[in-house]
Design a protein around this motif. Structure first.
Motif, PDB file in Angstrom:
ATOM      1  N   ASP A  10       0.835  -1.206   0.000  1.00 40.34           N
ATOM      2  CA  ASP A  10       0.000   0.000   0.000  1.00 40.34           C
ATOM      3  C   ASP A  10       0.871   1.258   0.000  1.00 40.34           C
ATOM      4  OD1 ASP A  10      -2.189  -1.648   0.120  1.00 40.34           O
ATOM      5  OD2 ASP A  10      -2.517  -1.400   2.272  1.00 40.34           O
ATOM      6  N   TYR A  14       0.681   3.416  -3.343  1.00 38.56           N
ATOM      7  CA  TYR A  14      -0.218   4.550  -3.161  1.00 38.56           C
ATOM      8  C   TYR A  14       0.493   5.809  -2.652  1.00 38.56           C
ATOM      9  CZ  TYR A  14      -3.595   0.732  -3.425  1.00 38.56           C
ATOM     10  OH  TYR A  14      -4.306  -0.365  -3.831  1.00 38.56           O
ATOM     11  N   PRO A  21      -5.634   4.506  -5.316  1.00 32.53           N
ATOM     12  CA  PRO A  21      -6.049   3.181  -4.838  1.00 32.53           C
ATOM     13  C   PRO A  21      -7.263   2.628  -5.567  1.00 32.53           C
ATOM     14  CG  PRO A  21      -5.615   4.648  -2.989  1.00 32.53           C
ATOM     15  CD  PRO A  21      -5.599   5.496  -4.227  1.00 32.53           C
ATOM     16  N   ASN A  30      -0.699  -3.085  -6.788  1.00 32.71           N
ATOM     17  CA  ASN A  30      -0.721  -3.487  -5.384  1.00 32.71           C
ATOM     18  C   ASN A  30      -0.776  -5.000  -5.257  1.00 32.71           C
ATOM     19  OD1 ASN A  30      -2.115  -4.169  -2.708  1.00 32.71           O
ATOM     20  ND2 ASN A  30      -1.657  -1.998  -2.435  1.00 32.71           N
TER      21      ASN A  30
END
Length: 325
Positions: A10, A14, A21, A30
């Motif tokens: 993450d 991100y 996301p 991811n």
């Protein structure tokens, strides 16, 4: 440990790369980072553990024990139950499959684990109970375990060991020689660790390309295939929707936690529950990423046989679910 990997994925995608996301690209990247790291770590740990086991319990001794004692299918059932209680997806199960083969476990018994492990696990069962109730959950769990036990037994009877790749055969030969060295030299556990760890790392380096390619395929499917793509083809009650569900599911890659909510949506949209479960089983039990990983340990003929037997069993299960539910 895996929660930390997810947090890292993450953060990397991100925060560092600043990919949204909610975007398809963000989901795909991811998924790729998290699953690649998870599988490589699992692969090393499992191969290392099997190396430790093999150094104290020689492969040949285990093979002789399993060949001399008749278990009347109980060994396949136990392997299938073990697969059901391990929280692995299809690609994550491949490292343990390699470890089983390296450890001298009969191929059919190993297949029983490989079939059941992604199909039935505590995450899938917990979600199933909440979404479909105890009855459907129990039928699903029992059918998944029996599918693995019977499928592994049939594959074992086909005498498919010659269809393992030369890499696996060399791995087995090297494992036998390493055991002889350990036993003859009476090495302590501490002295065995560097050799075992080095062997495990060499195996990881050999298969890392297959892991990356396989997970990349899964990431693309995970991020870019829309959920409503399938309901238009599977919502009818025609007999051919079950085989079609299996065929459509193979290119997709998802774990149980990711696909069970999708199954709930499909059922709510009118897809028969047997067809939906067949779709789910194929998504998590038969996938192109899994086939890519297995290419390192199996010849293409063995992969086709394995996928064919499992697909046939899933189709039969789908028909039975539609009849009884």
């Amino acid at each position: 440990m895996f929660d930390q990997l997810q947090n890292f994925a993450d953060w990397l995608i991100y925060s560092v790369f600043r990919v949204a996301p909610e975007s398809h690209l963000g989901e795909a990247l991811n998924f790729f980072v998290y699953d690649t790291l998870k599988i490589l770590i699992l692969l090393f740990l499992i191969i290392f553990f099997m190396g430790v086991v093999n150094s104290y319990f020689p492969v040949e001794r285990l093979r002789n024990f399993l060949s001399r004692h008749r278990f009347y299918g109980l060994d396949h059932l136990l392997a299938s139950i073990f697969g059901a209680i391990t929280p692995f997806c299809s690609c994550s199960s491949v490292p343990l499959f390699i470890g089983f083969v390296q450890g001298g476990i009969p191929l059919g018994v190993t297949f029983s684990f490989l079939i059941t492990s992604p199909l039935v696990n505590e995450v899938a069962l917990a979600l199933f109970i909440g979404m479909f109730g105890w009855k459907i959950t129990l039928i699903y769990a029992l059918s998944g375990i029996l599918l693995g036990a019977i499928g592994g037994w049939i594959l074992g009877k086909l005498n498919l060991k010659n269809y393992l790749t030369d890499w696996v055969k060399k791995l087995l030969a090297k494992s036998d020689k390493q055991e002889d060295v350990f036993e003859n030299e009476k090495r302590t556990f501490i002295k065995r660790i560097p050799v075992i760890a080095n062997d495990a790392w060499n195996i990881v380096k050999t298969v890392v390309l297959y892991v990356i390619i396989g997970i990349a395929i899964g990431a693309i499917m995970h991020g870019y295939v829309p959920e409503n793509f399938f309901q238009q083809y599977l919502s009818g009650g025609q007999w051919w929707t079950v085989p079609l569900a299996v065929i459509l599911a193979v290119p997709i890659y998802a774990n149980a936690a990711g696909i069970v909510p999708v199954i709930q949506v499909l059922v709510a949209k009118g897809v028969p529950i047997g067809t939906a479960i067949a779709f789910m089983m194929s998504t998590i039990g038969l996938s192109l990423p899994e086939a890519t990983l297995l290419k390192k340990v199996m010849t293409m003929r063995l992969i086709v046989i394995f996928f064919g037997v499992v697909a046939l069993f899933i189709i039969v299960s789908g028909f039975l679910f539609n009849l009884i539910l």
